[in-house]
Write a protein that holds these residues in place. Structure first.
Motif, PDB file in Angstrom:
ATOM      1  N   UNK A  84      43.381  -4.152 -52.200  1.00  0.00           N
ATOM      2  CA  UNK A  84      44.430  -3.937 -53.196  1.00  0.00           C
ATOM      3  C   UNK A  84      43.886  -3.211 -54.422  1.00  0.00           C
ATOM      4  N   UNK A  85      42.718  -3.623 -54.884  1.00  0.00           N
ATOM      5  CA  UNK A  85      42.104  -2.960 -56.038  1.00  0.00           C
ATOM      6  C   UNK A  85      41.809  -1.496 -55.734  1.00  0.00           C
ATOM      7  N   UNK A  86      41.367  -1.229 -54.497  1.00  0.00           N
ATOM      8  CA  UNK A  86      41.092   0.153 -54.093  1.00  0.00           C
ATOM      9  C   UNK A  86      42.381   0.961 -54.075  1.00  0.00           C
ATOM     10  N   UNK A  87      43.416   0.415 -53.434  1.00  0.00           N
ATOM     11  CA  UNK A  87      44.685   1.139 -53.346  1.00  0.00           C
ATOM     12  C   UNK A  87      45.247   1.413 -54.736  1.00  0.00           C
ATOM     13  N   UNK A  88      45.173   0.421 -55.620  1.00  0.00           N
ATOM     14  CA  UNK A  88      45.717   0.602 -56.962  1.00  0.00           C
ATOM     15  C   UNK A  88      44.965   1.664 -57.743  1.00  0.00           C
ATOM     16  N   UNK A  89      43.668   1.796 -57.471  1.00  0.00           N
ATOM     17  CA  UNK A  89      42.871   2.802 -58.186  1.00  0.00           C
ATOM     18  C   UNK A  89      43.097   4.204 -57.637  1.00  0.00           C
ATOM     19  N   UNK A  90      43.592   4.287 -56.401  1.00  0.00           N
ATOM     20  CA  UNK A  90      43.768   5.587 -55.752  1.00  0.00           C
ATOM     21  C   UNK A  90      45.218   6.075 -55.732  1.00  0.00           C
ATOM     22  N   UNK A  91      46.173   5.186 -55.957  1.00  0.00           N
ATOM     23  CA  UNK A  91      47.585   5.554 -55.857  1.00  0.00           C
ATOM     24  C   UNK A  91      48.298   5.193 -57.157  1.00  0.00           C
ATOM     25  N   UNK A  92      49.084   6.107 -57.690  1.00  0.00           N
ATOM     26  CA  UNK A  92      49.791   5.850 -58.947  1.00  0.00           C
ATOM     27  C   UNK A  92      50.796   4.717 -58.757  1.00  0.00           C
ATOM     28  N   UNK A  93      51.131   4.064 -59.848  1.00  0.00           N
ATOM     29  CA  UNK A  93      52.108   2.977 -59.791  1.00  0.00           C
ATOM     30  C   UNK A  93      53.460   3.487 -59.286  1.00  0.00           C
ATOM     31  N   UNK A  94      53.856   4.666 -59.702  1.00  0.00           N
ATOM     32  CA  UNK A  94      55.142   5.215 -59.266  1.00  0.00           C
ATOM     33  C   UNK A  94      55.146   5.451 -57.757  1.00  0.00           C
ATOM     34  N   UNK A  95      54.030   5.972 -57.234  1.00  0.00           N
ATOM     35  CA  UNK A  95      53.947   6.187 -55.789  1.00  0.00           C
ATOM     36  C   UNK A  95      53.935   4.854 -55.040  1.00  0.00           C
ATOM     37  N   UNK A  96      53.258   3.874 -55.609  1.00  0.00           N
ATOM     38  CA  UNK A  96      53.269   2.547 -54.991  1.00  0.00           C
ATOM     39  C   UNK A  96      54.691   1.998 -54.921  1.00  0.00           C
ATOM     40  N   UNK A  97      55.411   2.113 -56.021  1.00  0.00           N
ATOM     41  CA  UNK A  97      56.760   1.570 -56.070  1.00  0.00           C
ATOM     42  C   UNK A  97      57.673   2.290 -55.080  1.00  0.00           C
ATOM     43  N   UNK A  98      57.545   3.612 -55.001  1.00  0.00           N
ATOM     44  CA  UNK A  98      58.366   4.384 -54.061  1.00  0.00           C
ATOM     45  C   UNK A  98      58.106   3.946 -52.623  1.00  0.00           C
ATOM     46  N   UNK A  99      56.830   3.790 -52.278  1.00  0.00           N
ATOM     47  CA  UNK A  99      56.492   3.381 -50.912  1.00  0.00           C
ATOM     48  C   UNK A  99      56.955   1.955 -50.636  1.00  0.00           C
ATOM     49  N   UNK A 100      56.792   1.076 -51.601  1.00  0.00           N
ATOM     50  CA  UNK A 100      57.209  -0.317 -51.418  1.00  0.00           C
ATOM     51  C   UNK A 100      58.716  -0.399 -51.180  1.00  0.00           C
ATOM     52  N   UNK A 101      59.488   0.289 -51.995  1.00  0.00           N
ATOM     53  CA  UNK A 101      60.948   0.277 -51.849  1.00  0.00           C
ATOM     54  C   UNK A 101      61.361   0.794 -50.470  1.00  0.00           C
ATOM     55  N   UNK A 102      60.597   1.747 -49.938  1.00  0.00           N
ATOM     56  CA  UNK A 102      60.932   2.357 -48.652  1.00  0.00           C
ATOM     57  C   UNK A 102      60.446   1.557 -47.455  1.00  0.00           C
ATOM     58  N   UNK A 103      59.501   0.622 -47.660  1.00  0.00           N
ATOM     59  CA  UNK A 103      58.890  -0.039 -46.503  1.00  0.00           C
ATOM     60  C   UNK A 103      58.976  -1.558 -46.512  1.00  0.00           C
ATOM     61  N   UNK A 104      59.392  -2.191 -47.612  1.00  0.00           N
ATOM     62  CA  UNK A 104      59.385  -3.650 -47.694  1.00  0.00           C
ATOM     63  C   UNK A 104      60.222  -4.250 -46.557  1.00  0.00           C
ATOM     64  N   UNK A 105      59.684  -5.304 -45.950  1.00  0.00           N
ATOM     65  CA  UNK A 105      60.364  -5.952 -44.822  1.00  0.00           C
ATOM     66  C   UNK A 105      61.605  -6.676 -45.319  1.00  0.00           C
ATOM     67  N   UNK A 106      62.746  -6.421 -44.660  1.00  0.00           N
ATOM     68  CA  UNK A 106      64.029  -6.995 -45.071  1.00  0.00           C
ATOM     69  C   UNK A 106      64.718  -7.727 -43.922  1.00  0.00           C
ATOM     70  N   UNK A 107      63.935  -8.331 -43.035  1.00  0.00           N
ATOM     71  CA  UNK A 107      64.511  -9.148 -41.980  1.00  0.00           C
ATOM     72  C   UNK A 107      64.959  -8.347 -40.772  1.00  0.00           C
ATOM     73  N   UNK A 108      65.774  -8.974 -39.946  1.00  0.00           N
ATOM     74  CA  UNK A 108      66.298  -8.324 -38.752  1.00  0.00           C
ATOM     75  C   UNK A 108      67.818  -8.309 -38.794  1.00  0.00           C
TER      76      UNK A 108
END
Length: 226
Positions: free
Chosen positions: A121-145
């Motif tokens: 997590x520390x590595x990813x946070x240092x390599x990816x901007x917060x905005x890019x993290x948020x965009x990817x999270x919104x697009x991939x977060x698990x929302x059930x079946x």
């Protein structure tokens, strides 16, 4: 004494384990991201972003990937993303793939005490901007079946559960989606409508300032009585 030698050896092994996790994560990040392409992105409004972060990661833009803020719990948006990128269903090849399988096995066994993901997590946070993290999270977060199919991302969740695009949701509808994130098959609009309604009411009380989390682990917002 023998116990001191054992403790020293154990400390060395743990540090080596964590050092390998960090070096491996730094090396494979771009390759790992390529195995998990993001197709369905939908930008959030400022208000939607504020709601999501208040519930899921209150200090997202301040922390370095990990946080012990009240109401945070053991997972941040960054750590959830690191788990998905490095340890999710994407498969790496060769030696990187072998290391991935090893860390995936450790995490599946001991996820609550595995510090390997925290280093990733520390590595990813240092390599990816917060905005890019948020965009990817919104697009991939698990929302059930839904109807036997896995739903990933807030935009597909809005279409499947609400019958409309994410950008067309009102605040109450968006809060319902955010309420699902903690345990989407428990707080499911079809299979668990009562549990979902109760969590939505607690979140609405939190957003209105009528209550606050009682501690780091209080992700249920126990003082936010509906």
């Amino acid at each position: 004494m023998r116990w001191r030698r054992v403790l020293l050896l154990l400390t060395i092994l743990i540090l080596a384990y964590l050092a390998l996790a960090g070096a491996w994560a730094w090396t494979v990040l771009d390759e790992a991201l390529a195995t998990r392409p993001v197709a369905d992105t939908a930008p959030l409004s400022a208000r939607q972003t504020a709601i999501l972060l208040r519930v899921e990661d209150p200090t997202f833009f301040e922390h370095a990937g990990l946080s012990i803020a009240p109401g945070q719990g053991v997972a941040t948006i960054s750590s959830a993303l690191a788990r998905d990128v490095f340890l999710g269903s994407g498969r790496l090849d060769g030696m990187n793939g072998a290391v991935q399988r090893f860390y995936r096995g450790v995490f599946n066994c001991c996820k609550r005490i595995d510090l390997g993901r925290d280093v990733m997590t520390l590595v990813l946070n240092s390599r990816m901007s917060k905005r890019d993290q948020l965009t990817r999270y919104v697009a991939t977060v698990y929302m059930g079946t839904h109807e036997g199919q896995q739903v990933n991302g807030l935009a597909p969740a809005a279409r499947n559960y609400l019958g409309k695009p994410l950008e067309a949701t009102n605040e109450a509808e968006f809060v319902k989606l955010v309420a699902m994130i903690k345990a989407p098959n428990q707080y499911h609009p079809v299979r668990g409508p009562e549990a979902l309604a109760q969590r939505v009411a607690r979140i609405e009380a939190l957003l209105a300032g009528r209550c606050t989390p009682s501690g780091w682990f209080d992700t249920e917002f126990k003082d936010c009585v509906p």
